[in-house]
Motif scaffolding. Sequence first.
Motif: not given
Length: 358
Positions: A158-159, A304-312
Motif C-alpha cells: 500500500a505504501k 508480490m507480482t503486482l508490487e514488483c510490476g508497480m515498482r518497475f
Amino acid sequence: MERKEILKNFQVESDIVSVEPYGSGHINHTYLVTAVSGKKYILQGINTSIFKNTKELMENVLGVTSYLRKEIEKNGGNPERETLTVVLTDDEKSYYTDAEGNAWRVYIFIEDAVTFDQVESKEDFYESGRAFGNFQAMLADYPADTLHETIPDFHNTAKRYLDFEKAVEKDVCGRVAEVAEEIAFVRQRKDEMSVLHELLAKGELPLRVTHNDTKLNNIMLDPKSHKAVCVIDLDTVMPGLSVHDFGDAIRFGANTAAEDEIDASKASLSLELFEIYVKGFLEGCNNRLTEKEVEMLPMGAKMMTLECGMRFLTDYLSGDTYFKTTREKHNLDRCRTQFALVADMEKKWQKMCEICIK
Ligand code: ADP
Ligand code: GN1
Ligand code: MG
C-alpha cells in the motif's frame, strides 16, 4: 578507485589476477575476483543510494550468517558452502569505504554451485522452494528485534502504491501518457494492496524473519546433484511475511516468460511450477506455516507480482534510477510482464487456491 586497489584493504590472497563483472543482480555491483592460486571471491560495491546505512546492513548480514553457521553445523552441514562468508578488511571490519565514499564488501566465492535466471528443471525449482522455506525455518528463533530495517516498508504494498501515485503526479520524464493502461491496471487493484498487512495487524498472519528477495538467482544450486547449496543476497533479511517470500519466488520462477521479456503476452503462470514450489516451500518450512499462511499463499504471489510490476513502473516514470537497466524501456517491459502475470493469476485463482489447501 581501481578495484584491485580496493581489494588490498581486505584479508584476501595478495596476487589477484582478475576482477570481472559478474551475475545479473539488479542492485549491487558484483565482481568475480580470482587469485593466482585459483582462489575466488565475490567483490560487491554496495548500492548505497538504496541501502542508506551500510553499517546496519552489514550488521544484519554478519548477524544472520553467524547464526546460520551454527545452525548448519548443528545439522552436520558445511557452513563455508551453505551460507555466505564475509571476508573482513585488514582492520577486521565487514566493509570498506573508499576515498569516493563507495562501500565495498567481499564474500568467499561459493564453488561448484550456480544460479539460474530462469527455471530449467522442475526439480531445481522444487529445491529452491525447499531451501527458501528451510531458510525461514532455520531463522525461526533468530532475535528479530536485533535486525535493522535495511529498506523501510520494503514489502508494504500500500505504501509502494503511494510512491507510485507520487511518481505519476510528478511525471518527471513526461512518460505518463504512454503508460495510461498500466496506470489504470494498478489503480483497479488498489484495494487489495493492504489485505496482507491488515491480516498482520490483526494478528492473523505472524511476523517472521524472512528473506524478502527470493528470486531464483538468489539461491545457489549444485549443478551435479541439483540440490540447493546456499541462499544468497541477504541484504533484505528483515521481519516480514512468509507469504511474501513464497510469492516473490513464484513471481519470478513460475512465470512462463523472463522478467524482462519484450513480448508480455508470453507471460503466464505455470500451474505445474506453482504446485511444485508450494510443495517444496511447505516442506522446507517444516510444515510450520499456520493454516492462514497457507491459505494466503496465492495472495502473496499476486501481491508480490503486482508490487514488483508497480515498482518497475514507478522507476520507469522516475527516469530509471533504482533498478539497473541495459536498454530503453527496460523497466516498462519488466512492468508489463508482471502485470500480464497478475492478470493470468486472476484467471487461475481458483486453481491456485485449490493447490494450496489440498
Ligand atoms: P544483487 O543484490 O545485485 O542481486 P547478489 O548478492 O544477488 O546481488 O549477487 C549477484 C550475483 O552474484 C548472484 O545472483 C550470484 O550469481 C553471484 N554471487 C553472489 N554472491 C556469491 C557468492 N558468495 N558465491 C558465488 N556467487 C555469488
Ligand atoms: C531486485 O537485488 P536483486 O536483483 O536480487 C530487488 C527486488 C526485486 C528484484 C526484481 C533490494 O533484486 O526487490 O524483486 O530486483 N531488490 C531490492 O528482479 O530492491
Ligand atoms: Mg540478487
